[in-house]
Design an enzyme around this catalytic site. Structure first.
Site, short mmCIF file in Angstrom:
data_model
loop_
_atom_site.label_atom_id
_atom_site.label_comp_id
_atom_site.label_asym_id
_atom_site.label_seq_id
_atom_site.Cartn_x
_atom_site.Cartn_y
_atom_site.Cartn_z
N PRO A 115 4.14 -2.68 1.39
CA PRO A 115 2.80 -3.10 1.00
C PRO A 115 2.64 -4.61 0.82
O PRO A 115 3.52 -5.28 0.30
CB PRO A 115 2.56 -2.38 -0.33
CG PRO A 115 3.91 -2.01 -0.83
CD PRO A 115 4.74 -1.77 0.40
N ASN A 116 1.51 -5.09 1.29
CA ASN A 116 1.05 -6.48 1.16
C ASN A 116 1.75 -7.46 2.09
O ASN A 116 1.34 -8.63 2.17
CB ASN A 116 1.16 -6.97 -0.30
CG ASN A 116 0.36 -6.11 -1.24
OD1 ASN A 116 -0.84 -5.90 -1.02
ND2 ASN A 116 0.99 -5.55 -2.26
N ARG A 128 -0.80 -14.86 1.63
CA ARG A 128 -0.46 -14.39 0.30
C ARG A 128 0.58 -15.30 -0.36
O ARG A 128 1.68 -15.46 0.17
CB ARG A 128 0.11 -12.97 0.42
CG ARG A 128 0.74 -12.42 -0.82
CD ARG A 128 1.59 -11.20 -0.47
NE ARG A 128 2.08 -10.58 -1.68
CZ ARG A 128 3.16 -9.80 -1.74
NH1 ARG A 128 3.84 -9.54 -0.64
NH2 ARG A 128 3.54 -9.27 -2.87
N TYR A 133 6.09 -16.86 -0.28
CA TYR A 133 6.36 -16.06 0.93
C TYR A 133 6.21 -16.83 2.23
O TYR A 133 6.36 -16.26 3.30
CB TYR A 133 5.45 -14.82 0.93
CG TYR A 133 5.66 -13.91 -0.26
CD1 TYR A 133 6.89 -13.29 -0.45
CD2 TYR A 133 4.66 -13.67 -1.20
CE1 TYR A 133 7.12 -12.47 -1.54
CE2 TYR A 133 4.87 -12.84 -2.29
CZ TYR A 133 6.10 -12.24 -2.46
OH TYR A 133 6.32 -11.42 -3.52
N ASN A 165 12.08 -4.15 4.19
CA ASN A 165 11.50 -4.82 3.02
C ASN A 165 10.42 -3.89 2.49
O ASN A 165 9.28 -3.89 2.99
CB ASN A 165 10.91 -6.18 3.39
CG ASN A 165 10.44 -6.95 2.16
OD1 ASN A 165 10.38 -6.38 1.06
ND2 ASN A 165 10.13 -8.23 2.32
N ALA A 214 6.92 -4.04 -3.05
CA ALA A 214 6.83 -3.54 -4.43
C ALA A 214 7.41 -2.13 -4.58
O ALA A 214 7.92 -1.78 -5.66
CB ALA A 214 5.38 -3.56 -4.89
N GLU A 254 18.53 -3.85 3.11
CA GLU A 254 17.36 -4.18 2.29
C GLU A 254 17.18 -5.70 2.29
O GLU A 254 18.15 -6.43 2.08
CB GLU A 254 17.60 -3.67 0.86
CG GLU A 254 16.51 -4.10 -0.12
CD GLU A 254 16.78 -3.64 -1.55
OE1 GLU A 254 17.59 -2.71 -1.75
OE2 GLU A 254 16.18 -4.22 -2.47
N HIS A 297 14.59 -9.11 1.01
CA HIS A 297 13.45 -9.67 0.28
C HIS A 297 13.33 -11.15 0.62
O HIS A 297 14.34 -11.85 0.73
CB HIS A 297 13.62 -9.49 -1.23
CG HIS A 297 13.67 -8.05 -1.61
ND1 HIS A 297 12.56 -7.25 -1.62
CD2 HIS A 297 14.72 -7.25 -1.92
CE1 HIS A 297 12.91 -6.02 -1.93
NE2 HIS A 297 14.22 -5.99 -2.12
N ARG A 304 12.87 -13.57 -10.63
CA ARG A 304 11.49 -13.24 -11.00
C ARG A 304 11.46 -12.23 -12.16
O ARG A 304 12.45 -12.11 -12.89
CB ARG A 304 10.75 -12.74 -9.75
CG ARG A 304 10.74 -13.81 -8.63
CD ARG A 304 10.08 -13.32 -7.36
NE ARG A 304 8.65 -13.06 -7.58
CZ ARG A 304 7.87 -12.43 -6.70
NH1 ARG A 304 8.38 -12.00 -5.54
NH2 ARG A 304 6.59 -12.23 -6.96
C1 DQA Z 1 9.26 -8.84 -1.93
C2 DQA Z 1 9.59 -8.88 -3.43
C3 DQA Z 1 8.86 -7.78 -4.16
O1 DQA Z 1 9.17 -7.82 -5.54
C4 DQA Z 1 7.36 -7.95 -3.99
O2 DQA Z 1 6.68 -6.87 -4.62
C5 DQA Z 1 6.95 -8.10 -2.59
C6 DQA Z 1 7.77 -8.89 -1.67
C7 DQA Z 1 9.90 -10.04 -1.18
O3 DQA Z 1 10.04 -9.91 0.04
O4 DQA Z 1 10.21 -11.06 -1.78
O5 DQA Z 1 5.87 -7.65 -2.20
O6 DQA Z 1 9.81 -7.65 -1.40
#
Ligand code: DQA
Length: 142
Positions: free
Chosen positions: A10-11, A18, A23, A72, A75, A96, A98, A105
């Protein structure tokens, strides 16, 4: 030819607009084009969804035939028992990733339901995290 897939949660469709400080300023399309051009000798598919069940279905769909999954889950990493179970259920190895350093964080971002069943975790290298994950699938001989 090796067959990998990048799965984004998501996102992450909003990459570039964003929170660019966290990011980066590259859009998802620009980033994928650059990665595919650089690694043209392997097949790199991509899937993005903001919906947990769609991510689970995709993991199941590719999880017995692809050579690797770069995941990835955004959230959902920190909340989804279902995605964690899907990663456990398949045979394709999952790395995995990020973009941000989740450990620098909020506390809730320190928890991952995916990591215990992942081949490895790459955190905090910006968009390069994806590239390092791809390389991990290419460096089998090391
Ligand atoms: C994320 C880190 C997550 O905590 C966050 O919710 C994201 C992006 C990252 O790629 O840094 O949406 O996965």
């Amino acid at each position: 030819m090796k067959k990998l897939i990048i799965i984004n949660g998501p996102n992450l469709n909003l990459l570039g607009t964003r929170e660019p400080d966290l990011y980066g300023s590259l859009s998802l399309v620009e980033f994928l084009d650059a990665i595919k051009a650089k690694y043209h000798n392997i097949e790199i598919d991509h899937f993005q969804s903001n919906i947990e069940g769609e991510l689970i279905s995709k993991i199941q769909e590719v999880g017995f035939s692809y050579d690797g999954i770069v995941l990835n889950a955004a959230a959902y990493t920190h909340t989804s028992v279902g995605i964690g179970d899907a990663v456990k259920a398949i045979t394709t190895p999952v790395v995995e990733v990020h973009i941000s350093n989740t450990f620098a964080r909020e506390d809730f971002r320190h928890q991952s339901y995916i990591a215990p069943n992942a081949k490895g975790v790459i955190v905090g290298f910006g968009l390069q995290s994806y590239e390092l994950a791809i390389q991990s699938f290419l460096n089998d001989a090391l």
